[in-house]
Write a protein that holds these residues in place. Structure first.
Motif, PDB file in Angstrom:
ATOM      1  N   MET A  30       2.543   0.594  -3.820  1.00 54.52           N
ATOM      2  CA  MET A  30       0.966   0.889  -4.127  1.00 54.52           C
ATOM      3  C   MET A  30       0.102   0.670  -3.001  1.00 54.52           C
ATOM      4  O   MET A  30      -0.704   1.554  -2.448  1.00 54.52           O
ATOM      5  CB  MET A  30       0.489   0.459  -5.295  1.00 54.52           C
ATOM      6  CG  MET A  30      -0.854   0.643  -5.447  1.00 54.52           C
ATOM      7  SD  MET A  30      -1.299   0.037  -7.352  1.00 54.52           S
ATOM      8  CE  MET A  30      -2.999  -0.378  -6.873  1.00 54.52           C
ATOM      9  N   CYS A 143      -8.645  -0.119  -8.591  1.00 54.24           N
ATOM     10  CA  CYS A 143      -7.367  -0.480  -8.839  1.00 54.24           C
ATOM     11  C   CYS A 143      -7.130  -1.254 -10.235  1.00 54.24           C
ATOM     12  O   CYS A 143      -8.071  -1.899 -10.686  1.00 54.24           O
ATOM     13  CB  CYS A 143      -6.835  -1.342  -7.848  1.00 54.24           C
ATOM     14  SG  CYS A 143      -7.011  -0.587  -6.039  1.00 54.24           S
ATOM     15  N   SER A 145      -4.045  -2.570 -13.531  1.00 54.63           N
ATOM     16  CA  SER A 145      -2.840  -2.670 -13.945  1.00 54.63           C
ATOM     17  C   SER A 145      -2.754  -3.084 -15.431  1.00 54.63           C
ATOM     18  O   SER A 145      -3.791  -3.416 -15.866  1.00 54.63           O
ATOM     19  CB  SER A 145      -1.784  -3.870 -13.217  1.00 54.63           C
ATOM     20  OG  SER A 145      -2.791  -5.134 -13.569  1.00 54.63           O
ATOM     21  N   THR A 146      -1.821  -2.602 -16.165  1.00 50.94           N
ATOM     22  CA  THR A 146      -1.725  -2.878 -17.769  1.00 50.94           C
ATOM     23  C   THR A 146      -1.551  -4.478 -18.246  1.00 50.94           C
ATOM     24  O   THR A 146      -1.165  -5.013 -17.186  1.00 50.94           O
ATOM     25  CB  THR A 146      -0.686  -1.839 -18.258  1.00 50.94           C
ATOM     26  OG1 THR A 146       0.689  -2.135 -17.810  1.00 50.94           O
ATOM     27  CG2 THR A 146      -1.152  -0.517 -18.363  1.00 50.94           C
ATOM     28  N   ARG A 203      -5.406  10.364  -8.484  1.00 51.19           N
ATOM     29  CA  ARG A 203      -5.298   8.970  -9.354  1.00 51.19           C
ATOM     30  C   ARG A 203      -3.425   9.081  -9.088  1.00 51.19           C
ATOM     31  O   ARG A 203      -2.939   9.924  -9.217  1.00 51.19           O
ATOM     32  CB  ARG A 203      -5.534   9.287 -10.803  1.00 51.19           C
ATOM     33  CG  ARG A 203      -5.384   8.092 -11.554  1.00 51.19           C
ATOM     34  CD  ARG A 203      -5.671   8.242 -13.046  1.00 51.19           C
ATOM     35  NE  ARG A 203      -5.503   7.200 -13.900  1.00 51.19           N
ATOM     36  CZ  ARG A 203      -4.281   6.725 -14.435  1.00 51.19           C
ATOM     37  NH1 ARG A 203      -3.164   7.513 -14.115  1.00 51.19           N
ATOM     38  NH2 ARG A 203      -4.386   5.687 -15.113  1.00 51.19           N
ATOM     39  N   HIS A 204      -3.072   7.619  -8.772  1.00 47.79           N
ATOM     40  CA  HIS A 204      -1.872   7.525  -8.262  1.00 47.79           C
ATOM     41  C   HIS A 204      -1.243   6.325  -9.179  1.00 47.79           C
ATOM     42  O   HIS A 204      -1.736   5.233  -8.882  1.00 47.79           O
ATOM     43  CB  HIS A 204      -1.851   7.342  -6.840  1.00 47.79           C
ATOM     44  CG  HIS A 204      -2.506   8.268  -5.916  1.00 47.79           C
ATOM     45  ND1 HIS A 204      -2.078   9.578  -5.896  1.00 47.79           N
ATOM     46  CD2 HIS A 204      -3.683   8.519  -5.504  1.00 47.79           C
ATOM     47  CE1 HIS A 204      -2.915  10.458  -5.027  1.00 47.79           C
ATOM     48  NE2 HIS A 204      -4.033   9.628  -4.858  1.00 47.79           N
ATOM     49  N   GLU A 205      -0.204   6.594  -9.744  1.00 44.01           N
ATOM     50  CA  GLU A 205       0.466   5.173 -10.373  1.00 44.01           C
ATOM     51  C   GLU A 205       1.809   4.801 -10.173  1.00 44.01           C
ATOM     52  O   GLU A 205       2.550   5.769  -9.420  1.00 44.01           O
ATOM     53  CB  GLU A 205       0.602   6.069 -11.924  1.00 44.01           C
ATOM     54  CG  GLU A 205      -0.691   6.125 -12.626  1.00 44.01           C
ATOM     55  CD  GLU A 205      -0.533   6.661 -14.072  1.00 44.01           C
ATOM     56  OE1 GLU A 205       0.313   5.892 -14.902  1.00 44.01           O
ATOM     57  OE2 GLU A 205      -1.029   7.922 -14.620  1.00 44.01           O
ATOM     58  N   ALA A 207       4.953   2.605 -11.380  1.00 45.78           N
ATOM     59  CA  ALA A 207       5.634   1.491 -12.645  1.00 45.78           C
ATOM     60  C   ALA A 207       6.506   0.627 -12.105  1.00 45.78           C
ATOM     61  O   ALA A 207       7.288   0.800 -11.091  1.00 45.78           O
ATOM     62  CB  ALA A 207       6.234   2.591 -13.410  1.00 45.78           C
ATOM     63  N   SER A 261       2.378  -0.644 -15.488  1.00 50.62           N
ATOM     64  CA  SER A 261       1.619   0.419 -14.904  1.00 50.62           C
ATOM     65  C   SER A 261       0.585  -0.191 -13.845  1.00 50.62           C
ATOM     66  O   SER A 261      -0.190  -0.446 -14.342  1.00 50.62           O
ATOM     67  CB  SER A 261       1.296   1.477 -15.719  1.00 50.62           C
ATOM     68  OG  SER A 261       0.700   2.398 -15.166  1.00 50.62           O
ATOM     69  N   ALA A 263      -1.840   1.079 -10.970  1.00 48.96           N
ATOM     70  CA  ALA A 263      -2.539   2.706 -10.809  1.00 48.96           C
ATOM     71  C   ALA A 263      -4.030   2.534  -9.691  1.00 48.96           C
ATOM     72  O   ALA A 263      -4.549   1.303  -9.782  1.00 48.96           O
ATOM     73  CB  ALA A 263      -3.031   3.424 -11.902  1.00 48.96           C
ATOM     74  N   TYR A 264      -4.349   3.455  -9.031  1.00 48.92           N
ATOM     75  CA  TYR A 264      -5.597   3.368  -8.561  1.00 48.92           C
ATOM     76  C   TYR A 264      -6.016   4.891  -8.476  1.00 48.92           C
ATOM     77  O   TYR A 264      -5.408   5.959  -8.338  1.00 48.92           O
ATOM     78  CB  TYR A 264      -5.605   2.889  -6.932  1.00 48.92           C
ATOM     79  CG  TYR A 264      -4.983   3.750  -6.062  1.00 48.92           C
ATOM     80  CD1 TYR A 264      -5.775   4.461  -5.351  1.00 48.92           C
ATOM     81  CD2 TYR A 264      -3.678   3.558  -5.743  1.00 48.92           C
ATOM     82  CE1 TYR A 264      -4.916   5.380  -4.400  1.00 48.92           C
ATOM     83  CE2 TYR A 264      -2.862   4.400  -4.755  1.00 48.92           C
ATOM     84  CZ  TYR A 264      -3.652   5.224  -4.101  1.00 48.92           C
ATOM     85  OH  TYR A 264      -3.138   6.086  -3.059  1.00 48.92           O
ATOM     86  N   GLU A 265      -7.444   4.916  -8.766  1.00 53.39           N
ATOM     87  CA  GLU A 265      -8.329   6.111  -8.784  1.00 53.39           C
ATOM     88  C   GLU A 265      -9.035   6.023  -7.327  1.00 53.39           C
ATOM     89  O   GLU A 265      -9.793   5.286  -7.124  1.00 53.39           O
ATOM     90  CB  GLU A 265      -9.204   6.347  -9.908  1.00 53.39           C
ATOM     91  CG  GLU A 265     -10.062   7.456  -9.961  1.00 53.39           C
ATOM     92  CD  GLU A 265     -10.770   7.844 -11.126  1.00 53.39           C
ATOM     93  OE1 GLU A 265     -11.634   8.912 -11.204  1.00 53.39           O
ATOM     94  OE2 GLU A 265     -10.524   6.957 -12.055  1.00 53.39           O
TER      95      GLU A 265
END
Length: 273
Positions: A30, A143, A145-146, A203-205, A207, A261, A263-265
């Protein structure tokens, strides 16, 4: 700014050591993807806003000549300062200030990152200021995370129930404002950023499977704003025993597995003219 939920500024007091040790790092893939899409010059400045203990500042520092790590909690910036000294990361500068109070020159950053914190800030104000601080063509990345208690595995549901019960028993349910997420549903982050003048850039994820030991979860929970050490206080040992009792039956080889998960937008300040 009407309707924005206000979080108390000292919710993370006393959590920095746990935050640094038990918060999961953003995956290398990431970080590399974010650097590739934003294409830092290598001579510019990064702003890690509401930086915690530098979960973004440190892995991104190699792409920047200068890094500002900014957090309202003195304990967080103290940890960042010590880590920077140990790592020989002379380009990292710590600033103890709220995101809304930070003073910075216009067009002085190539990239601004905010990790797991935008919802806690006065979003319209911070978005407007970030737009001013960025160079034309510069990017802002939200940015996140779950959380381990937010998933669908049986152990995650059991953990969520346990945390809610302990918050109620310790009178800590109100530390996180009720309905805090409603403001974001009514006025999503992307809308706030668009009004501030940003253009969406995707938006990029990512896992990542992670296996928790119960002791690691106990440390992670102490890094939160809702059950920090100051709230658990003399009940800490009792909480740990309860956590172990509730989750031991769900472990496999002493571990609890989840898919985290990250991610960042990404949004970009337009280049005009």
């Amino acid at each position: 700014m009407a309707g924005e939920v206000r979080f108390e500024p000292d919710l993370y007091r006393g959590t920095a050591g746990y935050y640094d040790r038990f918060r999961l790092p953003y995956p290398d893939v990431m970080i590399a993807d974010l650097a590739r899409r934003t294409a830092p010059s290598g001579r510019g400045r990064l702003l890690d806003l509401a930086c915690g203990t530098g979960q973004l500042a440190f892995p991104l520092r190699g792409w920047f000549a200068d890094v500002w790590a900014v957090d309202a909690e003195p304990g967080m910036t103290e940890v960042v300062r010590a880590k920077a000294t140990d790592a020989g990361a002379a380009q990292i500068r710590t600033v103890t200030a709220g995101a809304e109070e930070l003073r910075a020159e216009p067009e002085s950053f190539e990239l601004i990152v905010i990790g797991n914190a935008f919802h806690r800030l006065r979003r319209p104000l911070v978005a407007e200021r970030a737009h001013t601080w960025l160079k034309p063509g510069g990017c802002l990345a939200l940015c996140w995370s779950t959380s381990p208690w937010a998933g669908t595995h049986d152990w995650q549901r059991a953990l969520d129930r346990l945390l809610r019960r302990w918050q109620n028993d310790l009178g800590a349910s109100g530390r996180v404002p009720p309905g805090w997420d409603q403001a974001r549903k009514r006025d999503p982050d992307h809308a706030v950023l668009s009004r501030a003048g940003f253009e969406p850039a995707g938006r990029h994820e990512f896992a990542v499977e992670y296996q928790w030991a119960i002791g690691e979860l106990a440390g992670h929970i102490r890094s939160t704003s809702f059950l920090p050490p100051s709230v658990l206080a003399s009940h800490a040992a009792e909480f740990d025993a309860d956590l172990t009792t509730e989750l031991s039956g769900h472990t496999v080889d002493g571990r609890l597995t989840e898919t985290v998960s990250f991610a960042y937008e990404l949004v970009r300040k337009p280049v005009h003219g």
